[in-house]
Motif scaffolding. Structure first.
Motif, PDB file in Angstrom:
ATOM      1  N   THR A 169      -5.408   2.331 -10.127  1.00 37.23           N
ATOM      2  CA  THR A 169      -5.817   0.918 -10.121  1.00 37.23           C
ATOM      3  C   THR A 169      -4.998   0.119  -9.112  1.00 37.23           C
ATOM      4  O   THR A 169      -5.527  -0.689  -8.339  1.00 37.23           O
ATOM      5  N   ALA A 170      -3.676   0.346  -9.097  1.00 37.65           N
ATOM      6  CA  ALA A 170      -2.809  -0.361  -8.157  1.00 37.65           C
ATOM      7  C   ALA A 170      -3.137   0.014  -6.718  1.00 37.65           C
ATOM      8  O   ALA A 170      -3.089  -0.836  -5.811  1.00 37.65           O
ATOM      9  N   LEU A 171      -3.499   1.285  -6.495  1.00 38.92           N
ATOM     10  CA  LEU A 171      -3.866   1.727  -5.142  1.00 38.92           C
ATOM     11  C   LEU A 171      -5.113   1.000  -4.660  1.00 38.92           C
ATOM     12  O   LEU A 171      -5.186   0.558  -3.510  1.00 38.92           O
ATOM     13  N   HIS A 172      -6.085   0.848  -5.559  1.00 38.49           N
ATOM     14  CA  HIS A 172      -7.306   0.120  -5.182  1.00 38.49           C
ATOM     15  C   HIS A 172      -7.002  -1.350  -4.916  1.00 38.49           C
ATOM     16  O   HIS A 172      -7.481  -1.935  -3.941  1.00 38.49           O
ATOM     17  N   ASP A 173      -6.174  -1.958  -5.778  1.00 37.05           N
ATOM     18  CA  ASP A 173      -5.823  -3.368  -5.602  1.00 37.05           C
ATOM     19  C   ASP A 173      -5.045  -3.607  -4.317  1.00 37.05           C
ATOM     20  O   ASP A 173      -5.091  -4.698  -3.743  1.00 37.05           O
ATOM     21  N   ALA A 174      -4.331  -2.577  -3.855  1.00 36.68           N
ATOM     22  CA  ALA A 174      -3.551  -2.706  -2.622  1.00 36.68           C
ATOM     23  C   ALA A 174      -4.411  -2.595  -1.368  1.00 36.68           C
ATOM     24  O   ALA A 174      -3.899  -2.728  -0.249  1.00 36.68           O
ATOM     25  N   LEU A 190       0.827  -1.198   0.000  1.00 37.64           N
ATOM     26  CA  LEU A 190       0.000   0.000   0.000  1.00 37.64           C
ATOM     27  C   LEU A 190       0.868   1.257   0.000  1.00 37.64           C
ATOM     28  O   LEU A 190       0.576   2.231  -0.710  1.00 37.64           O
ATOM     29  N   ALA A 191       1.930   1.234   0.798  1.00 48.70           N
ATOM     30  CA  ALA A 191       2.821   2.398   0.859  1.00 48.70           C
ATOM     31  C   ALA A 191       3.443   2.681  -0.511  1.00 48.70           C
ATOM     32  O   ALA A 191       3.531   3.841  -0.943  1.00 48.70           O
ATOM     33  N   GLU A 192       3.847   1.617  -1.202  1.00 50.94           N
ATOM     34  CA  GLU A 192       4.438   1.781  -2.530  1.00 50.94           C
ATOM     35  C   GLU A 192       3.400   2.324  -3.519  1.00 50.94           C
ATOM     36  O   GLU A 192       3.696   3.190  -4.353  1.00 50.94           O
ATOM     37  N   ALA A 193       2.151   1.830  -3.419  1.00 52.05           N
ATOM     38  CA  ALA A 193       1.091   2.298  -4.310  1.00 52.05           C
ATOM     39  C   ALA A 193       0.801   3.783  -4.074  1.00 52.05           C
ATOM     40  O   ALA A 193       0.571   4.537  -5.031  1.00 52.05           O
ATOM     41  N   ARG A 194       0.823   4.197  -2.807  1.00 51.88           N
ATOM     42  CA  ARG A 194       0.579   5.611  -2.507  1.00 51.88           C
ATOM     43  C   ARG A 194       1.709   6.488  -3.041  1.00 51.88           C
ATOM     44  O   ARG A 194       1.467   7.592  -3.546  1.00 51.88           O
ATOM     45  N   ARG A 195       2.926   6.012  -2.927  1.00 51.12           N
ATOM     46  CA  ARG A 195       4.052   6.786  -3.471  1.00 51.12           C
ATOM     47  C   ARG A 195       3.933   6.922  -4.995  1.00 51.12           C
ATOM     48  O   ARG A 195       4.215   7.981  -5.561  1.00 51.12           O
ATOM     49  N   GLU A 196       3.503   5.859  -5.648  1.00 54.09           N
ATOM     50  CA  GLU A 196       3.367   5.885  -7.094  1.00 54.09           C
ATOM     51  C   GLU A 196       2.246   6.838  -7.521  1.00 54.09           C
ATOM     52  O   GLU A 196       2.365   7.551  -8.530  1.00 54.09           O
ATOM     53  N   VAL A 197       1.150   6.874  -6.753  1.00 54.25           N
ATOM     54  CA  VAL A 197       0.067   7.809  -7.063  1.00 54.25           C
ATOM     55  C   VAL A 197       0.572   9.246  -6.982  1.00 54.25           C
ATOM     56  O   VAL A 197       0.303  10.083  -7.859  1.00 54.25           O
ATOM     57  N   ALA A 198       1.321   9.535  -5.910  1.00 56.26           N
ATOM     58  CA  ALA A 198       1.857  10.900  -5.752  1.00 56.26           C
ATOM     59  C   ALA A 198       2.797  11.254  -6.903  1.00 56.26           C
ATOM     60  O   ALA A 198       2.739  12.365  -7.449  1.00 56.26           O
ATOM     61  N   ALA A 199       3.653  10.294  -7.272  1.00 57.09           N
ATOM     62  CA  ALA A 199       4.593  10.559  -8.359  1.00 57.09           C
ATOM     63  C   ALA A 199       3.858  10.721  -9.683  1.00 57.09           C
ATOM     64  O   ALA A 199       4.208  11.585 -10.512  1.00 57.09           O
TER      65      ALA A 199
END
Length: 639
Positions: free
Chosen positions: A115-120, A91-100
């Motif tokens: 999509t990855a954030l939801h899947d996480a 989840l932490a990685e997905a949140r970082r990717e959303v911000a980026a």
């Protein structure tokens, strides 16, 4: 799978594994057992990559995600909930990717990131984290407390929750039960039974191992042996193997003696020289079996108390707690000579508070405690290891204790000479230079043995033990159980070690809902009680949540609903249904378009449209729910 083949492993100069081979298959739940210092933590270090093999082969699927409990004490002002959520690395990685992605303005990247954030599991992360925290014994009011406001033991529980929060294929747990009460332990067992990945756990709690493991890896004398089954199965199998090994060794020794006797008698005779030489060669070729060598079992005993007052003490209307905060009230009980009392109760109900009050650590808030003449309390607290002086030595602790107490055995004054104190410590496995080793450099098990030694020295007639088995290995736990069963005084025990409770307690007190009552049942009944109590707490939490919601408007006077009004509402509901179907179709088409190859401008435009669709859908769904509720209310009013 995890594969170790002919592996040798060193920790510093010590060889902890020698030519070890073992396999752990995906999904297996493995108990890693062995005496303290055998190399269990070193094997964990190999698995997590902080230690590397010296010889042989080690392999593990590279794609496996690893989770384990961090051993450092967390220092952060983050709330307990946020701290545990941060353990979800995916989840932490997905949140970082959303911000980026948002910062880059790349629409396609944003679509994939959302999509990855939801899947996480972003939508239910808070609920999952709080379920773990509550399961491990925290209260609802503590969910938003800063981590650094908790004591050390509770912060380690948060570290455990954080490890469980992390999605993993391999979960490593090193003594996870040390800081848990029995209710949290029962919850953890249930959670681990459902864990889908591979589990390897180090524990000295035999009932915990029996409950959650189906494979046992045993480290002994730098050898690693795999056994199918839980800890009890391992014990039975190993005992049979040791008997067979000893019998084979004995037979071989008889054969060697027979050959050697023939050689000695006939080697000088020319007529028998050839046969004698043949037996010499047979003896040389023989693969020698090793005798069964086991470490000397640790044993100790409590000395006979000087007095056995009866009753030991009486509690009259006692209220116990901290300051003005009452946790247990109206306690009217007598503690008699020879009683063996197990003190049960869910976390936070006041078990330790009651014991501390009896031990004179806390004053009673009200009421009276009448002590029998000659009462001599021996108290082992959960934090007892923390009060040992880290710079002092075992011998220094004993010298100071000998000066402060008068210990007398059945034959008269017990000697307090240094040599006698050294011999006394030796009976608790503090031998040679260990008596002069700073306590701060010792393991938790060694510190616990020192506390036990100091407790025995005081020659108590009432033992108050609050979680005494934390940090003790299985051998020492068994020695403690034997010593307690032979103890002639009175015992009051708080413990999450069910094997110890079953072995030494004849009756149970239940500390619950601010009072103390007899618990008429065994530990299996108590585990069922804990599960029911947990359900009761969950139901009460739901009730509190419902009560916190805005109150519904008072019902209108009961009268038959207007048929025209109902018809209009239903028509409106049908229109909402149709509009929501259109929105879902548009959303599906847009998402399908986004999954294809588009220009950056098209992706950005489509992403904006998708956000607008989601907002409108949310509004329409809310309106649909309100209309449905109104229709149901009107229909109920006309029923």
């Amino acid at each position: 799978m995890i594969l170790l083949k002919n592996l040798s492993l060193r920790r510093g100069a010590k060889l902890v594994l020698d030519d070890a081979s073992a396999v752990v298959n995906p999904g297996e739940k493995v108990g890693l057992v062995g005496r303290n210092g055998a190399g269990k933590s070193s094997l964990f270090a190999l698995l997590n990559g902080s230690l590397h093999e010296d010889h042989g082969d080690f392999s593990m699927p590279p794609q496996w995600r690893l989770a384990q409990v961090a051993q450092d004490m967390p220092e952060t002002a983050d709330s307990a909930t946020d701290f545990v959520i941060a353990g979800d690395t995916r989840l932490a990685e997905a949140r970082r990717e959303v911000a980026a992605a948002e910062a880059s303005g790349d629409g396609e990247r944003m679509a994939h990131a959302y999509t990855a954030l939801h899947d996480a599991g972003s939508h239910d992360a808070r609920a999952r984290a709080q379920a773990l925290i509550l399961g491990l014994g925290f209260q609802v009011r503590e969910l938003d407390r800063p981590v650094d406001s908790f004591s050390g033991g509770w912060r380690m529980r948060l570290q455990l929750a954080r490890a469980l929060m992390c999605p993993s294929d391999l979960l490593l747990l090193d003594e996870p039960t040390n800081h848990l009460d029995l209710d949290a332990l029962v919850w953890l067992e249930a959670w681990l039974k459902k864990y889908p990945g591979t589990l390897i756990v180090i524990s000295h709690d035999r009932e915990f191992l029996d409950a959650v493991t189906n494979v046992t890896l045993h480290i002994d004398n730098a050898r690693l042996t795999r056994y199918g089954g839980n800890y009890s199965t391992f014990e039975e199998t190993r005992a049979e193997q040791l008997l067979l090994q000893q019998a084979a060794y004995a037979r071989q020794q008889d054969k060697i003696a027979h050959l050697q006797d023939f050689i000695d008698r006939f080697k000088a005779k020319a007529s028998k020289a050839k046969q004698a030489q043949s037996r010499v060669k047979a003896l040389e070729r023989m693969e020698k079996l090793a005798p069964v060598l086991t470490s000397a079992d640790f044993t100790f005993e409590f000395r006979e108390p000087q007095a056995l007052p009866n009753p030991m003490l009486t509690l009259n209307g006692v209220a116990a707690g901290y300051g003005d905060t009452v946790i247990v009230r109206h306690v009217d009980r007598s503690v008699l000579a020879g009683q063996r009392i197990g003190i049960l109760g869910a976390n936070g109900q006041g078990k330790s508070t009651l014991v501390k009050t009896i031990a004179r650590v806390l004053p009673a808030i009200s009421g009276e405690i009448v002590e029998g003449r000659g009462l001599n309390i021996g108290y082992f607290a959960q934090q007892e290891l923390d009060v040992l002086r880290p710079d002092d030595t075992p011998l220094g602790h004993m010298i100071r204790l000998a000066r402060d107490t008068v210990a007398v055995d059945s034959s008269g004054a017990f000697s307090t000479r240094e040599q006698d104190l050294r011999s006394f410590l030796g009976s608790f496995q503090f031998t040679g230079d260990m008596v002069a080793q700073p306590v701060g450099t010792m393991s938790g098990g060694e510190k616990a043995r020192l506390v036990l030694a100091m407790l025995v020295w005081q020659r108590p007639n009432l033992l108050l033990l609050d979680e005494p088995t934390n940090h003790l290995d299985l051998t020492t736990r068994e020695a403690l159980a034997v010593a307690l069963n032979e103890f002639e005084g009175t015992l009051m025990l708080v413990s999450h070690d069910r094997a110890l409770l079953r072995a030494v307690c004849d009756e149970f007190w239940l500390v619950s809902r601010g009072g103390v009552t007899d618990f008429d049942g065994d530990l299996d009944d108590y585990q069922r009680y804990l599960l029911e109590e947990a359900k009761r707490v969950r139901d009460s939490l739901k009730a509190v949540e419902m009560a916190a919601k805005p109150a519904a408007p008072p019902p209108a006077p009961r009268r038959p609903p207007s048929a025209g009004r109902l018809k209009a509402l239903r028509q409106k509901l049908d229109k909402l249904d149709a509009r929501m179907a259109e929105l879902h179709a548009e959303k599906d088409a847009l998402e399908a378009r986004l999954s294809g190859t588009l220009s950056v401008e098209a992706i950005t435009e489509a992403g904006g449209t998708l956000a607008q669709l989601n907002e409108e859908l949310a509004r329409e769904e809310e309106a649909w729910l309100e209309l449905s509720a109104e229709i149901e209310a009107l229909e109920a009013a006309g029923a």
